[in-house]
Design an enzyme around this catalytic site. Structure first.
Site, short mmCIF file in Angstrom:
data_model
loop_
_atom_site.label_atom_id
_atom_site.label_comp_id
_atom_site.label_asym_id
_atom_site.label_seq_id
_atom_site.Cartn_x
_atom_site.Cartn_y
_atom_site.Cartn_z
N TRP A 129 0.85 -1.20 0.00
CA TRP A 129 0.00 0.00 0.00
C TRP A 129 0.89 1.24 0.00
O TRP A 129 1.86 1.31 0.76
CB TRP A 129 -0.89 -0.03 1.25
CG TRP A 129 -1.82 1.12 1.42
CD1 TRP A 129 -2.61 1.69 0.46
CD2 TRP A 129 -2.09 1.84 2.63
NE1 TRP A 129 -3.37 2.70 1.00
CE2 TRP A 129 -3.06 2.81 2.34
CE3 TRP A 129 -1.61 1.75 3.94
CZ2 TRP A 129 -3.57 3.70 3.29
CZ3 TRP A 129 -2.11 2.62 4.89
CH2 TRP A 129 -3.08 3.59 4.57
N ASP A 210 -1.72 -6.19 8.80
CA ASP A 210 -2.66 -5.18 8.29
C ASP A 210 -3.91 -5.93 7.82
O ASP A 210 -3.85 -6.72 6.88
CB ASP A 210 -2.01 -4.40 7.14
CG ASP A 210 -2.87 -3.22 6.70
OD1 ASP A 210 -4.07 -3.21 7.03
OD2 ASP A 210 -2.34 -2.32 6.02
N LYS A 245 -14.03 -0.50 5.13
CA LYS A 245 -14.50 -1.24 3.96
C LYS A 245 -15.65 -2.16 4.33
O LYS A 245 -16.70 -2.14 3.71
CB LYS A 245 -13.36 -2.07 3.35
CG LYS A 245 -11.97 -1.51 3.54
CD LYS A 245 -11.64 -0.39 2.60
CE LYS A 245 -10.34 0.27 3.02
NZ LYS A 245 -9.80 1.19 2.09
C1 LMR Z 1 -6.67 2.53 -0.65
O1 LMR Z 1 -5.69 1.80 -0.61
O2 LMR Z 1 -7.10 3.04 -1.70
C2 LMR Z 1 -7.44 2.80 0.63
O3 LMR Z 1 -6.88 2.11 1.69
C3 LMR Z 1 -7.65 4.23 0.90
C4 LMR Z 1 -6.42 4.95 1.32
O4 LMR Z 1 -6.44 5.58 2.37
O5 LMR Z 1 -5.41 4.92 0.59
#
Ligand code: LMR
Length: 397
Positions: A129, A210, A245
Site C-alpha cells: 500500500w 494489516d 471497507k
Molecule cells: C486505498 O488503498 O485506496 C485505501 O486504503 C484508501 C487509502 O487511504 O489509501
C-alpha cells in the site's frame, strides 16, 4: 518562514480522486481509491449502519470524551472478529484499542514499535500500500522490503518471499497483509501461511498484520486464516483492523489496533505504552463510527444483516472480476487477463505501466493508481464496455 516551504506532491492514492473530481469528462471512471461502489457506481450506507444510527440517535445521551483506548464494548468485540470462537477472542493476553481508521491503527502501531524498539526496521512487501512506508517513516522507523509479486506469473513469488523472511533479523517487524493484499489482490495459501508463521516463530521477528479487508476475500472467518496461523505459532503480534471497507464507514474513521502478548502482565504494559502513543497524537478517538460498529455487533439481527450485506458486496466484486475478464477477451485484449479472476478483494494489479496509466487518464478519463493498481469494486456493468475498449486501446499503444 512559510515562503521557504516546498509544496508536497499529491498523495499517490487520494490525490487521484482530487484530480478525478476536477475532471469534467462525463464518461470519467475512478478506479483508484479503495472504496466499494454498488452497481450504480455509488458508495452506499449499509442498511445495518442506518438502523444502528437510528438507534444511536435516540439512545445516545452524552458527548463526553471517550477513554484514550476508546469504547470498552467495541474493544472487546474486535478480538472476537479476529479470532472467532478461539479462546484468544476473550484472552487476557489480548488488548484492542479503538483508532480513527486502519491508518491510525498503523500509525499507533508504528509509534509503539518506535518507542519500545527504536532500532527496529519494518519490512514491507514489494509492492505494498502506497501509504505504509510513509506511516513508518513518519514514526521514525526504517523500512526495508521483501519480495512478494512475480510479474511473469501475475502471482505470488513465494520462494523469494519466504527466503527473505528467513533473513529478517530478530527484533525487526514484518508487515503482512492478512487478506486481499493491497495492491495485488494475491494472498498466500493456507500452507504458505503456515510457513510464514513458522519463519516468524523461528526468526523471532514481530508480525504486524494489516487487516483492512476482512470479509472481502472469502468470508469473515476464512479471511482470518493467516492471522490465526501466526497467532498459533507466535506469542506476540500486532493487528491493525479497518472497518472502513467491511462496514462501509470510510468517512467515520473507525479501526482498531490489537496486541497479542505472551501473558496478561505484558499485555497491561503494552497497552499502557500504546495509550501513551495515542494521548500524544489524537488524545482519544472520535465516537460515532465505533458506536455504529458496536451497536451492529451487539444486536444479533443487525449482525445478521451485516453479514448479508458484506456477502452482497463481495459477490458483486467477484462478479465484476468475471465480467472484466470476459470484457477484455471480447475487446481482443493483446494479453490474457484471466488472472484477475483469481485475485481477491477490491484490488488487482493490472500490469499497466505508469505511462499507460497516464494515457488512460488523459485520453479516456479513467483513473487508476500509477503503479497499475485497479479497484475492481469501482467497475459497473454500464461502464465495462468503455473501460475494456479504452484499456485495449492503451495497451495497443
Ligand atoms: C486505498 O488503498 O485506496 C485505501 O486504503 C484508501 C487509502 O487511504 O489509501
Amino acid at each position: 518562514m512559510f515562503q521557504k516551504v516546498e509544496a508536497a506532491p499529491p498523495d499517490a492514492i487520494l490525490g487521484i480522486t482530487e484530480a478525478f473530481l476536477a475532471d469534467t469528462n462525463p464518461d470519467k471512471i475512478n478506479l483508484s481509491v479503495g472504496q466499494y461502489k454498488d452497481a450504480h457506481g455509488k458508495t452506499p450506507v449499509l442498511r445495518c449502519v442506518k438502523a444502528a444510527e437510528q438507534r444511536l440517535l435516540t439512545e445516545e445521551n452524552t458527548k463526553a470524551y471517550l477513554p484514550i483506548d476508546g469504547r470498552q464494548d467495541y474493544d472487546r468485540q474486535v478480538p472476537s472478529l479476529l479470532w472467532g470462537s478461539d479462546s484468544l477472542a476473550t484472552s487476557n493476553r489480548v488488548a484492542s484499542v479503538q483508532t480513527p481508521g486502519g491508518t491510525a491503527a498503523l500509525r499507533v502501531a508504528a509509534d509503539f514499535v518506535q518507542s519500545a524498539f527504536p532500532s527496529a526496521t519494518v519490512w514491507c512487501s514489494t509492492p505494498t500500500w502506497a501509504n505504509h512506508a510513509s506511516i513508518f517513516h513518519a514514526a521514525g522507523l526504517k523500512v526495508q522490503y521483501y519480495p512478494y509479486f512475480r510479474a511473469e506469473s501475475n502471482g505470488l513469488d513465494f520462494g523469494a518471499m519466504i527466503g527473505s523472511l528467513h533473513n529478517v533479523p530478530a527484533g525487526d517487524a514484518v508487515l503482512l497483509h492478512v487478506c486481499c493484499h493491497n495492491p495485488t489482490g494475491i494472498d498466500p495459501t493456507a500452507e504458505q501461511w503456515s510457513e510464514i508463521a513458522a519463519a516468524a516463530r523461528e526468526k523471532q521477528w514481530l508480525p504486524i498484520l494489516d487487516f483492512a479487508y476482512q470479509g472481502f476475500g472469502v468470508g469473515l472467518e476464512e479471511d482470518a486464516l493467516g492471522l490465526r496461523a501466526i497467532s498459533s505459532a507466535c506469542d506476540e503480534l500486532l493487528v491493525c483492523s479497518s472497518f472502513s471497507k467491511n462496514f462501509g464507514l470510510y468517512r467515520e474513521r473507525v479501526g482498531a489496533l490489537t496486541a497479542l502478548t505472551g501473558d496478561a502482565t505484558t499485555t497491561k504494559s503494552v497497552l499502557s505504552r500504546i495509550k501513551k502513543c495515542i494521548r500524544s497524537n489524537y488524545s482519544n478517538p472520535p465516537s460515532h463510527g465505533a458506536a455504529i460498529v458496536a451497536t451492529v455487533l451487539s444486536d444479533p439481527g443487525f449482525t445478521k444483516d451485516w453479514h448479508a450485506e458484506l456477502a452482497e458486496m463481495r459477490d458483486r466484486i467477484n462478479g465484476m472480476r468475471s465480467s472484466f475478464v470476459a470484457g477484455m477477451a471480447k475487446a481482443n485484449a493483446p494479453r490474457d487477463f484471466s488472472f484477475i479472476g483469481q485475485q481477491r478483494g477490491m484490488f488487482s494489479f493490472s500490469g499497466l505501466t505508469p505511462q499507460q496509466v497516464d494515457q488512460l487518464r488523459d485520453r479516456f478519463a479513467i483513473y487508476v493508481v500509477r503503479d497499475g493498481r485497479i479497484n475492481v469494486a469501482g467497475m459497473t456493468d454500464e461502464t465495462m464496455g468503455y473501460l475494456c475498449d479504452s484499456l485495449v486501446s492503451v495497451l495497443e499503444g
